[in-house]
Design a protein around this motif. Sequence first.
Motif, PDB file in Angstrom:
ATOM      1  N   ALA A 144     -20.875  15.687 -81.776  1.00 19.78           N
ATOM      2  CA  ALA A 144     -20.151  14.971 -80.847  1.00 19.78           C
ATOM      3  C   ALA A 144     -19.420  16.162 -79.751  1.00 19.78           C
ATOM      4  O   ALA A 144     -19.646  15.886 -78.429  1.00 19.78           O
ATOM      5  CB  ALA A 144     -19.177  14.164 -81.204  1.00 19.78           C
ATOM      6  N   TRP A 145     -18.697  17.010 -80.283  1.00 16.75           N
ATOM      7  CA  TRP A 145     -18.120  18.042 -79.317  1.00 16.75           C
ATOM      8  C   TRP A 145     -19.345  18.689 -78.519  1.00 16.75           C
ATOM      9  O   TRP A 145     -18.944  19.120 -77.469  1.00 16.75           O
ATOM     10  CB  TRP A 145     -17.452  19.022 -80.289  1.00 16.75           C
ATOM     11  CG  TRP A 145     -15.943  18.410 -80.580  1.00 16.75           C
ATOM     12  CD1 TRP A 145     -15.197  17.391 -79.981  1.00 16.75           C
ATOM     13  CD2 TRP A 145     -15.184  18.826 -81.783  1.00 16.75           C
ATOM     14  NE1 TRP A 145     -14.011  17.245 -80.751  1.00 16.75           N
ATOM     15  CE2 TRP A 145     -14.185  18.026 -81.780  1.00 16.75           C
ATOM     16  CE3 TRP A 145     -15.643  19.663 -82.962  1.00 16.75           C
ATOM     17  CZ2 TRP A 145     -13.075  18.056 -82.865  1.00 16.75           C
ATOM     18  CZ3 TRP A 145     -14.718  19.951 -83.621  1.00 16.75           C
ATOM     19  CH2 TRP A 145     -13.402  19.192 -83.850  1.00 16.75           C
ATOM     20  N   SER A 146     -20.399  19.264 -79.202  1.00 17.38           N
ATOM     21  CA  SER A 146     -21.525  19.828 -78.651  1.00 17.38           C
ATOM     22  C   SER A 146     -21.934  19.319 -77.395  1.00 17.38           C
ATOM     23  O   SER A 146     -21.952  19.601 -76.214  1.00 17.38           O
ATOM     24  CB  SER A 146     -22.641  20.347 -79.401  1.00 17.38           C
ATOM     25  OG  SER A 146     -23.791  20.696 -78.904  1.00 17.38           O
ATOM     26  N   LEU A 188     -21.898  18.302 -71.533  1.00 17.94           N
ATOM     27  CA  LEU A 188     -21.807  17.306 -70.339  1.00 17.94           C
ATOM     28  C   LEU A 188     -20.685  17.710 -69.288  1.00 17.94           C
ATOM     29  O   LEU A 188     -20.834  17.733 -68.046  1.00 17.94           O
ATOM     30  CB  LEU A 188     -21.458  16.016 -71.017  1.00 17.94           C
ATOM     31  CG  LEU A 188     -22.857  15.079 -71.390  1.00 17.94           C
ATOM     32  CD1 LEU A 188     -22.172  13.886 -71.923  1.00 17.94           C
ATOM     33  CD2 LEU A 188     -23.900  14.908 -70.308  1.00 17.94           C
ATOM     34  N   ALA A 189     -19.816  18.470 -69.870  1.00 20.00           N
ATOM     35  CA  ALA A 189     -18.800  18.952 -68.849  1.00 20.00           C
ATOM     36  C   ALA A 189     -18.818  20.090 -68.063  1.00 20.00           C
ATOM     37  O   ALA A 189     -18.431  20.186 -66.950  1.00 20.00           O
ATOM     38  CB  ALA A 189     -17.087  19.162 -69.726  1.00 20.00           C
ATOM     39  N   CYS A 190     -19.564  21.077 -68.681  1.00 25.47           N
ATOM     40  CA  CYS A 190     -19.800  22.219 -68.266  1.00 25.47           C
ATOM     41  C   CYS A 190     -21.129  22.995 -68.431  1.00 25.47           C
ATOM     42  O   CYS A 190     -21.299  24.150 -68.062  1.00 25.47           O
ATOM     43  CB  CYS A 190     -18.721  23.351 -68.411  1.00 25.47           C
ATOM     44  SG  CYS A 190     -18.326  23.642 -70.261  1.00 25.47           S
ATOM     45  N   GLN A 191     -22.160  22.488 -68.996  1.00 21.06           N
ATOM     46  CA  GLN A 191     -23.286  22.930 -69.180  1.00 21.06           C
ATOM     47  C   GLN A 191     -23.219  24.027 -70.235  1.00 21.06           C
ATOM     48  O   GLN A 191     -24.469  24.827 -70.520  1.00 21.06           O
ATOM     49  CB  GLN A 191     -24.252  23.186 -68.130  1.00 21.06           C
ATOM     50  CG  GLN A 191     -24.404  22.007 -67.118  1.00 21.06           C
ATOM     51  CD  GLN A 191     -23.621  21.262 -66.496  1.00 21.06           C
ATOM     52  OE1 GLN A 191     -22.646  22.119 -65.655  1.00 21.06           O
ATOM     53  NE2 GLN A 191     -23.114  20.089 -66.767  1.00 21.06           N
ATOM     54  N   ALA A 192     -22.286  24.184 -71.091  1.00 21.56           N
ATOM     55  CA  ALA A 192     -22.268  25.278 -71.950  1.00 21.56           C
ATOM     56  C   ALA A 192     -22.890  25.071 -73.312  1.00 21.56           C
ATOM     57  O   ALA A 192     -22.528  23.757 -73.605  1.00 21.56           O
ATOM     58  CB  ALA A 192     -20.707  25.903 -72.138  1.00 21.56           C
ATOM     59  N   ASP A 193     -23.385  25.649 -74.040  1.00 20.89           N
ATOM     60  CA  ASP A 193     -23.745  25.610 -75.344  1.00 20.89           C
ATOM     61  C   ASP A 193     -22.660  25.834 -76.072  1.00 20.89           C
ATOM     62  O   ASP A 193     -21.905  26.901 -76.461  1.00 20.89           O
ATOM     63  CB  ASP A 193     -24.765  26.467 -75.700  1.00 20.89           C
ATOM     64  CG  ASP A 193     -26.399  26.053 -74.934  1.00 20.89           C
ATOM     65  OD1 ASP A 193     -26.303  25.102 -74.556  1.00 20.89           O
ATOM     66  OD2 ASP A 193     -27.069  27.207 -74.680  1.00 20.89           O
ATOM     67  N   TRP A 194     -22.805  24.917 -77.602  1.00 20.44           N
ATOM     68  CA  TRP A 194     -21.721  25.126 -78.383  1.00 20.44           C
ATOM     69  C   TRP A 194     -22.520  25.539 -79.870  1.00 20.44           C
ATOM     70  O   TRP A 194     -23.767  24.855 -80.290  1.00 20.44           O
ATOM     71  CB  TRP A 194     -20.995  23.837 -78.765  1.00 20.44           C
ATOM     72  CG  TRP A 194     -20.288  23.695 -79.814  1.00 20.44           C
ATOM     73  CD1 TRP A 194     -20.361  23.967 -81.301  1.00 20.44           C
ATOM     74  CD2 TRP A 194     -18.673  23.184 -79.789  1.00 20.44           C
ATOM     75  NE1 TRP A 194     -19.190  23.885 -81.851  1.00 20.44           N
ATOM     76  CE2 TRP A 194     -18.314  23.419 -81.172  1.00 20.44           C
ATOM     77  CE3 TRP A 194     -17.945  22.784 -78.673  1.00 20.44           C
ATOM     78  CZ2 TRP A 194     -16.776  22.928 -81.427  1.00 20.44           C
ATOM     79  CZ3 TRP A 194     -16.724  22.509 -78.894  1.00 20.44           C
ATOM     80  CH2 TRP A 194     -16.213  22.641 -80.203  1.00 20.44           C
ATOM     81  N   LEU A 195     -22.240  26.591 -80.409  1.00 22.19           N
ATOM     82  CA  LEU A 195     -22.842  27.027 -81.688  1.00 22.19           C
ATOM     83  C   LEU A 195     -21.955  26.898 -82.692  1.00 22.19           C
ATOM     84  O   LEU A 195     -20.799  27.388 -82.778  1.00 22.19           O
ATOM     85  CB  LEU A 195     -23.144  28.633 -81.570  1.00 22.19           C
ATOM     86  CG  LEU A 195     -24.296  28.914 -80.535  1.00 22.19           C
ATOM     87  CD1 LEU A 195     -24.328  30.483 -80.234  1.00 22.19           C
ATOM     88  CD2 LEU A 195     -25.612  28.305 -80.841  1.00 22.19           C
ATOM     89  N   ASP A 196     -22.194  25.917 -83.837  1.00 19.20           N
ATOM     90  CA  ASP A 196     -21.195  25.942 -85.021  1.00 19.20           C
ATOM     91  C   ASP A 196     -21.680  26.964 -85.877  1.00 19.20           C
ATOM     92  O   ASP A 196     -22.919  26.935 -86.286  1.00 19.20           O
ATOM     93  CB  ASP A 196     -21.290  24.464 -85.375  1.00 19.20           C
ATOM     94  CG  ASP A 196     -22.871  24.073 -85.818  1.00 19.20           C
ATOM     95  OD1 ASP A 196     -23.592  23.680 -84.943  1.00 19.20           O
ATOM     96  OD2 ASP A 196     -23.217  23.778 -87.161  1.00 19.20           O
ATOM     97  N   ALA A 197     -20.716  27.720 -86.187  1.00 14.33           N
ATOM     98  CA  ALA A 197     -21.144  28.966 -86.894  1.00 14.33           C
ATOM     99  C   ALA A 197     -20.214  29.229 -88.102  1.00 14.33           C
ATOM    100  O   ALA A 197     -19.587  30.449 -87.845  1.00 14.33           O
ATOM    101  CB  ALA A 197     -21.462  30.368 -86.104  1.00 14.33           C
ATOM    102  N   PRO A 198     -20.008  28.491 -88.903  1.00 13.42           N
ATOM    103  CA  PRO A 198     -19.132  28.641 -90.151  1.00 13.42           C
ATOM    104  C   PRO A 198     -19.614  29.789 -91.089  1.00 13.42           C
ATOM    105  O   PRO A 198     -20.820  30.285 -90.846  1.00 13.42           O
ATOM    106  CB  PRO A 198     -18.884  27.565 -91.027  1.00 13.42           C
ATOM    107  CG  PRO A 198     -20.316  26.902 -90.578  1.00 13.42           C
ATOM    108  CD  PRO A 198     -20.544  27.157 -89.332  1.00 13.42           C
ATOM    109  N   VAL A 199     -18.551  30.663 -91.644  1.00 16.34           N
ATOM    110  CA  VAL A 199     -19.090  31.906 -92.147  1.00 16.34           C
ATOM    111  C   VAL A 199     -18.507  31.947 -93.808  1.00 16.34           C
ATOM    112  O   VAL A 199     -17.798  31.056 -94.162  1.00 16.34           O
ATOM    113  CB  VAL A 199     -18.118  32.959 -91.638  1.00 16.34           C
ATOM    114  CG1 VAL A 199     -18.539  33.112 -90.276  1.00 16.34           C
ATOM    115  CG2 VAL A 199     -16.691  32.866 -91.929  1.00 16.34           C
ATOM    116  N   SER A 200     -19.169  32.610 -94.495  1.00  7.02           N
ATOM    117  CA  SER A 200     -18.884  32.866 -95.939  1.00  7.02           C
ATOM    118  C   SER A 200     -18.734  34.515 -96.189  1.00  7.02           C
ATOM    119  O   SER A 200     -19.564  35.164 -95.569  1.00  7.02           O
ATOM    120  CB  SER A 200     -19.873  32.237 -97.051  1.00  7.02           C
ATOM    121  OG  SER A 200     -19.538  32.426 -98.138  1.00  7.02           O
ATOM    122  N   GLY A 201     -17.702  34.832 -97.082  1.00  9.22           N
ATOM    123  CA  GLY A 201     -17.762  36.116 -97.381  1.00  9.22           C
ATOM    124  C   GLY A 201     -16.159  36.588 -97.461  1.00  9.22           C
ATOM    125  O   GLY A 201     -15.826  37.797 -97.862  1.00  9.22           O
TER     126      GLY A 201
END
Length: 292
Positions: free
Chosen positions: A102-104, A109-122
């Motif tokens: 939903a946030w992506s 829609l607001a500014c044409q920017a891309d959202w990358l969800d990138a959780p990490v492990s380590g």
Amino acid sequence: MKLAFCGLGLMGEPMALRLLSAGHTVNVWNRTPGKAQALIALGAQWCDTPAQAASDVDGVFMCLLNTSAVEQVVFGPEGIVHARHLRWLVDHSSVPPEQTRAWSQRLHLACQADWLDAPVSGGVMGVQTATLAVMVGGHISSLESASQAMSAYASNITHMGDSGAGQATKLCNQTIVASTVAAIAEAVGLAHRNGIDLNQLAKALQGGWADSKPLQVFVPRMVTPSQASIGALSTMLKDVDTVMQVAQSSGAPMPVMATVQQQLRAAQAAGLGEAELSALICLVWPEQRSAF
């Protein structure tokens, strides 16, 4: 690259430090400004708002505590969405996949920017040794740019699919980690009650089928707790609660995780929520409670 980093907590601060050490210019913002002082001394540029930090940069990174923090930092009155020339945003936070999707859409829609969800492990050690695993959802074209910066602290960056896929993969990771740590706690408790030298337990199992990174990290910390936390028990409970919510909505049976969830809740109810995850040992070895 010229980058922004918002959220300088347990993981965010060493990530920003690795970006600086790799030669990038880094704007920083944090809810508590004092946490940025060490980075500023090393060349980071302090910004008063997330929007200011994220303006006119190649990309933005953030590592925040929970969904409410992410929403405020991105979409609040002084949020990242109001930045000039925003291209892509990498979210290293752990939040529900559906919320990420939903946030992506909202960001694009607001500014044409891309959202990358990138959780990490380590963990923090993974940041410091540049060996983090990063699981990414979103547009691969933006990931190609972002990964040039992420390589400062990650050695395994995997594109998992569309928006939300990275967060769903992190839930799989947390399923394995939480259940493994719960099993390790029971094994340590069993060893204690049977007169085994606990300082030899991890070494004795090294190289066998029971061996794992969590085994080698958590056994010593359960036996002799460290003041330097590598992650709060309450944070894992948050992620496990999300695992169970997603499992219920998708019809995935998870009987082991249901038990682990109750163990984590019991530990939090006992006042161990802000203690390190290794405090789970106290459920089976109550005498260790005073050490945490």
